[in-house]
Scaffold this active site. Structure first.
Site, PDB file in Angstrom:
ATOM      1  N   SER A 220      29.972  20.282 -25.210  1.00  0.00           N
ATOM      2  CA  SER A 220      31.242  20.992 -25.127  1.00  0.00           C
ATOM      3  C   SER A 220      32.367  19.972 -25.018  1.00  0.00           C
ATOM      4  O   SER A 220      32.119  18.776 -24.911  1.00  0.00           O
ATOM      5  CB  SER A 220      31.250  21.901 -23.892  1.00  0.00           C
ATOM      6  OG  SER A 220      31.397  21.105 -22.737  1.00  0.00           O
ATOM      7  N   LYS A 221      33.581  20.481 -25.041  1.00  0.00           N
ATOM      8  CA  LYS A 221      34.776  19.630 -25.032  1.00  0.00           C
ATOM      9  C   LYS A 221      34.761  18.613 -23.885  1.00  0.00           C
ATOM     10  O   LYS A 221      35.303  17.533 -24.003  1.00  0.00           O
ATOM     11  CB  LYS A 221      36.025  20.509 -24.899  1.00  0.00           C
ATOM     12  CG  LYS A 221      36.309  21.289 -26.168  1.00  0.00           C
ATOM     13  CD  LYS A 221      37.806  21.308 -26.444  1.00  0.00           C
ATOM     14  CE  LYS A 221      38.227  22.033 -27.692  1.00  0.00           C
ATOM     15  NZ  LYS A 221      37.278  22.460 -28.646  1.00  0.00           N
ATOM     16  N   ARG A 222      34.142  19.029 -22.800  1.00  0.00           N
ATOM     17  CA  ARG A 222      33.993  18.146 -21.656  1.00  0.00           C
ATOM     18  C   ARG A 222      33.356  16.804 -22.044  1.00  0.00           C
ATOM     19  O   ARG A 222      33.585  15.781 -21.423  1.00  0.00           O
ATOM     20  CB  ARG A 222      33.032  18.855 -20.710  1.00  0.00           C
ATOM     21  CG  ARG A 222      33.249  18.884 -19.326  1.00  0.00           C
ATOM     22  CD  ARG A 222      32.592  20.082 -18.618  1.00  0.00           C
ATOM     23  NE  ARG A 222      31.282  20.507 -19.069  1.00  0.00           N
ATOM     24  CZ  ARG A 222      30.139  19.920 -18.752  1.00  0.00           C
ATOM     25  NH1 ARG A 222      30.144  18.842 -18.037  1.00  0.00           N
ATOM     26  NH2 ARG A 222      29.000  20.432 -19.159  1.00  0.00           N
TER      27      ARG A 222
END
Ligand code: GLU
Length: 498
Positions: free
Chosen positions: A250-252
């Site tokens: 994910s963007k994390r």
């Protein structure tokens, strides 16, 4: 064989979904089947045409072409769910008529309260079935009085759903843990599980290959196939692409969208090759394979069960391989936006393109990504003896007797020499060696600093001919002016003296 990729146009194409698309595409191409693109845009709030256009662009960029889709049509269209509402409506009516569907008047607040209570009591949060037993005529009367119910599917009780997943093997679910799913929302839009079954059945999809996050939907979908009298396809659920911490990418974790990887200067063939290797191995010790070779070898049986971690280092390694293989002209064209972003403003035309293409191999051999090319080639365009000498320790080094001697001899040799190509540079270097008695680093380092303005960079016998090729360009080449080696040497001597 008919397979499909069914993205929801609610954002950019995620690399995990791109991998799902790729596996579908590989299987279709391997077996001479058809690859269908279907846009699942029934979530009106979150779906946009920009997102759809972006997904199509990214799939094309990756080289994943489709045989039927929203832009090209096909015999089982339309290929946007928002254009298929009449179909869902008619099948929902069928389910209502047979009693396999029923109206549900529960409000969101009621359902929420039910869910909270179940969770608090440690029970699974599934629909209580409150509206299951409302008689049909009673429901019709409430609708006539203005209520807007959803439609739910009546999940048969006490059954075990078993299916043979082409990747995961036998999968079993008890229907008792499944609450009756909403198939048509109160606003008339179809729910995912329902639309997907109607579409996959009507589009004659034979193999549904998708992310593992959908596996718990599959029993519901199988029950709907049965209720509607359709033959179910083969299912294959792929492990998700994970970040380094083994949670779904994910963007994390950083970049996740195909468009972001393009913007960072990865080549599409590299991203495709790398994505294919996440959770699948072509076998035979080969990893670097072009898309058609991947398709020749692809099979679902070899897709692994364990989750694949997205490893950008490995992607960079694959990218380096393709950068070295790529046609120099193509690389030059692809590099132009990166030059402009880096402040080296250009719009190369004619000989400017040839010049850039000639310079590309020396950059491509030593970078991971195209966005690193401008830095590697900046020495062509932004030569400054002052800047070169401002580097730590450079002035002291260049003012030493031996370096001074080399630079002075270099300037003198170039004064009357023609522009350098590789042979001429070698001849000049040979003559300087004789003349100054220097060799190795003591000879080449001062030449590098004086002519490229940098302490490091590509091989001199590539870099210097590139500089002099640039120096000969006409004004309309569309690249910033390149100062030739002769002029650089003279300017450097001048500044060194001052
Ligand atoms: N629109 C769904 C998604 O993007 C498709 C799931 C499926 O392939 O059935 O996750």
């Amino acid at each position: 064989m008919r397979v499909r990729f069914a993205p929801s146009p609610t954002g950019q194409l995620h690399v995990g979904n791109a991998r799902t698309a790729l596996f579908n595409w590989l299987l279709a191409r391997r077996h001479g089947g058809r690859f269908i693109l279907r846009i699942e845009d029934t979530d009106v709030e979150r779906s946009t045409r920009e997102s759809e256009a972006g997904i199509l662009r990214d799939l094309r960029w990756l080289g994943l072409d489709w045989d039927e889709g929203p832009d090209i049509g096909g015999k089982r269209g339309p290929y946007r769910q928002s254009e298929r509402l009449h179909l869902y409506e008619s099948y929902a009516r069928e389910l209502l008529a047979s009693g396999q569907g029923y109206h549900c008047f529960c409000s969101i607040a009621q359902l929420d309260a039910e869910r909270q209570a179940a969770l608090a009591a440690g029970r699974p949060a599934r629909y209580s079935g409150a509206c299951r037993t409302i008689p049909r005529d009673r429901a019709e009367a409430r609708i006539a009085a203005g209520e807007r119910p959803a439609i739910r599917f009546r999940v048969p009780e006490g059954r075990e759903i078993i299916f043979d997943d082409a990747v995961r093997g036998t999968v079993r679910f008890q229907t008792d843990v499944i609450g009756d799913p909403v198939i048509v929302r109160a606003d008339g839009t179809p729910a995912y599980n329902f639309a997907v079954v109607v579409d996959d059945a009507l589009m004659e999809v034979t193999h549904v290959i998708r992310g593992e996050d959908h596996i718990s939907n599959t029993p519901r979908q199988l029950l709907l196939y049965e209720a509607l009298g359709f033959n179910p396809p083969v299912f294959a659920h792929l492990s998700l692409v994970m970040g380094p911490d083994h949670s779904p990418l994910s963007k994390r974790h950083g970049a996740t969208a195909v468009a972001e990887f393009r913007a960072r200067g990865y080549l599409p063939e590299a991203l495709v090759n790398y994505l294919a290797l996440i959770g699948w191995s072509p076998g035979g010790g080969d990893e670097l394979l072009a898309i058609d070779d991947l398709a020749r070898r692809f099979s679902l049986e070899q897709v692994g069960l364990s989750a694949g971690v997205f490893d950008e280092e490995k992607l960079a390694w694959v990218n380096r391989h393709y950068l070295k293989m790529a046609d120099a002209r193509r690389l030059a064209e692809l590099a132009v936006p990166f030059f402009n972003q880096a402040g080296i403003v250009m719009a190369p035309a004619g000989r400017g393109v040839e010049f850039l293409a000639a310079a590309m191999p020396m950059a491509a051999a030593s970078v991971d990504r195209l966005d690193q090319v401008p830095r590697r080639l900046a020495f062509l365009f932004d030569y400054s003896p002052e800047a070169a000498l401002a580097g730590p320790g450079v002035r002291d080094e260049m003012q030493g007797a031996s370096a001074r001697g080399v630079v002075a001899a270099l300037a003198e040799a170039l004064e009357s020499a023609p522009r350098l190509d590789r042979e001429r540079f070698r001849a000049v270097a040979g003559a300087l060696k004789m003349r100054t008695g220097q060799k190795g680093r003591a000879l080449f380092h001062p030449i590098r600093v004086a002519l490229t303005g940098r302490a490091e960079g590509p091989e001199l016998d590539l870099a210097l001919p590139a500089i002099d090729l640039g120096a000969e360009l006409p004004n309309n080449a569309g690249v910033p002016p390149v100062l030739g080696c002769r002029e650089r040497a003279a300017a450097f001597v001048e500044v060194l003296r001052s």
